[in-house]
Design an enzyme around this catalytic site. Structure first.
Site, PDB file in Angstrom:
ATOM      1  N   CYS A 222     -55.582  28.824 -71.121  1.00  0.00           N
ATOM      2  CA  CYS A 222     -54.664  29.042 -69.994  1.00  0.00           C
ATOM      3  C   CYS A 222     -54.316  30.523 -69.884  1.00  0.00           C
ATOM      4  O   CYS A 222     -54.191  31.064 -68.775  1.00  0.00           O
ATOM      5  CB  CYS A 222     -53.404  28.196 -70.149  1.00  0.00           C
ATOM      6  SG  CYS A 222     -53.657  26.437 -69.796  1.00  0.00           S
TER       7      CYS A 222
ATOM      8  N   HIS B  56     -63.338  22.067 -72.163  1.00  0.00           N
ATOM      9  CA  HIS B  56     -64.324  23.090 -71.811  1.00  0.00           C
ATOM     10  C   HIS B  56     -65.730  22.544 -71.988  1.00  0.00           C
ATOM     11  O   HIS B  56     -65.993  21.706 -72.845  1.00  0.00           O
ATOM     12  CB  HIS B  56     -64.129  24.381 -72.614  1.00  0.00           C
ATOM     13  CG  HIS B  56     -64.013  24.186 -74.096  1.00  0.00           C
ATOM     14  ND1 HIS B  56     -62.861  23.739 -74.704  1.00  0.00           N
ATOM     15  CD2 HIS B  56     -64.908  24.373 -75.088  1.00  0.00           C
ATOM     16  CE1 HIS B  56     -63.049  23.679 -76.009  1.00  0.00           C
ATOM     17  NE2 HIS B  56     -64.291  24.046 -76.278  1.00  0.00           N
TER      18      HIS B  56
HETATM   19  P1  DGP Z   1     -65.032  24.493 -79.278  1.00  0.00           P
HETATM   20  O1  DGP Z   1     -65.340  24.764 -80.724  1.00  0.00           O
HETATM   21  O2  DGP Z   1     -65.969  23.492 -78.637  1.00  0.00           O
HETATM   22  O3  DGP Z   1     -63.567  24.166 -79.084  1.00  0.00           O
HETATM   23  O4  DGP Z   1     -65.330  25.856 -78.526  1.00  0.00           O
HETATM   24  C1  DGP Z   1     -64.396  26.864 -78.357  1.00  0.00           C
HETATM   25  C2  DGP Z   1     -65.155  28.116 -78.030  1.00  0.00           C
HETATM   26  O5  DGP Z   1     -64.230  29.061 -77.547  1.00  0.00           O
HETATM   27  C3  DGP Z   1     -65.867  28.758 -79.215  1.00  0.00           C
HETATM   28  O6  DGP Z   1     -67.277  28.714 -79.005  1.00  0.00           O
HETATM   29  C4  DGP Z   1     -65.390  30.191 -79.234  1.00  0.00           C
HETATM   30  C5  DGP Z   1     -64.686  30.343 -77.897  1.00  0.00           C
HETATM   31  N1  DGP Z   1     -63.529  31.209 -77.924  1.00  0.00           N
HETATM   32  C6  DGP Z   1     -62.447  31.077 -78.743  1.00  0.00           C
HETATM   33  N2  DGP Z   1     -61.551  32.050 -78.484  1.00  0.00           N
HETATM   34  C7  DGP Z   1     -62.075  32.782 -77.460  1.00  0.00           C
HETATM   35  C8  DGP Z   1     -61.603  33.915 -76.743  1.00  0.00           C
HETATM   36  O7  DGP Z   1     -60.524  34.465 -76.960  1.00  0.00           O
HETATM   37  N3  DGP Z   1     -62.422  34.408 -75.776  1.00  0.00           N
HETATM   38  C9  DGP Z   1     -63.639  33.836 -75.497  1.00  0.00           C
HETATM   39  N4  DGP Z   1     -64.371  34.411 -74.534  1.00  0.00           N
HETATM   40  N5  DGP Z   1     -64.104  32.762 -76.137  1.00  0.00           N
HETATM   41  C10 DGP Z   1     -63.327  32.243 -77.120  1.00  0.00           C
END
Ligand code: DGP
Length: 113
Positions: free
Chosen positions: A7, A99
């Site tokens: 968010c 997501h």
């Molecule tokens: P999941 O493990 O399926 O909940 O995937 C979460 C994903 O979110 C993981 O592949 C890394 C990504 N992620 C976590 N924090 C951030 C962030 O601050 N920025 C971005 N661009 N991606 C993030």
């Protein structure tokens, strides 16, 4: 939702590399890419996971899937791609905001786990 990482990304409070946005959906590059193309597509409405999709409208949910297709075209993933949504601890969901991972740009493993 306050204290939700994604968010905050939607609100621009945390920077991200945006690849797509519409009225219902935001998409950005994963911070820890697991393939040459690794993009996260999220609903703008806070929904914790697949287990909570009843909190979103059909329009909001369909917009995510339509966005996946548009992004795959935009990213020229002509040879295919994988779409993954981790839900809950057994699936190692780390961010509690629904997501969809788009993974592509290379030959992916033939097994899911
Ligand atoms: P999941 O493990 O399926 O909940 O995937 C979460 C994903 O979110 C993981 O592949 C890394 C990504 N992620 C976590 N924090 C951030 C962030 O601050 N920025 C971005 N661009 N991606 C993030």
């Amino acid at each position: 939702m306050k204290d939700c990482l994604f968010c905050k990304i939607i609100a621009g409070e945390i920077p991200s590399t945006k690849v797509y946005e519409d009225a219902y959906t935001y998409a950005f590059r994963d911070i820890n890419p697991q393939a040459p193309t690794h993009i996260l597509v999220i609903p703008k409405k806070h929904v914790a996971s697949m287990d909570a999709v009843e909190e979103a409208t059909d329009t909001e949910l369909a917009a995510c899937l339509r966005a996946v297709r548009l992004i795959a075209k935009q990213e020229k993933l002509k040879n295919g791609y994988r779409v993954v949504s981790n839900c809950g601890p057994d699936a190692c969901q780390s961010v509690p905001h629904l997501h969809f991972h788009i993974l592509g740009g290379q030959q992916l493993a033939d097994r899911m786990v």
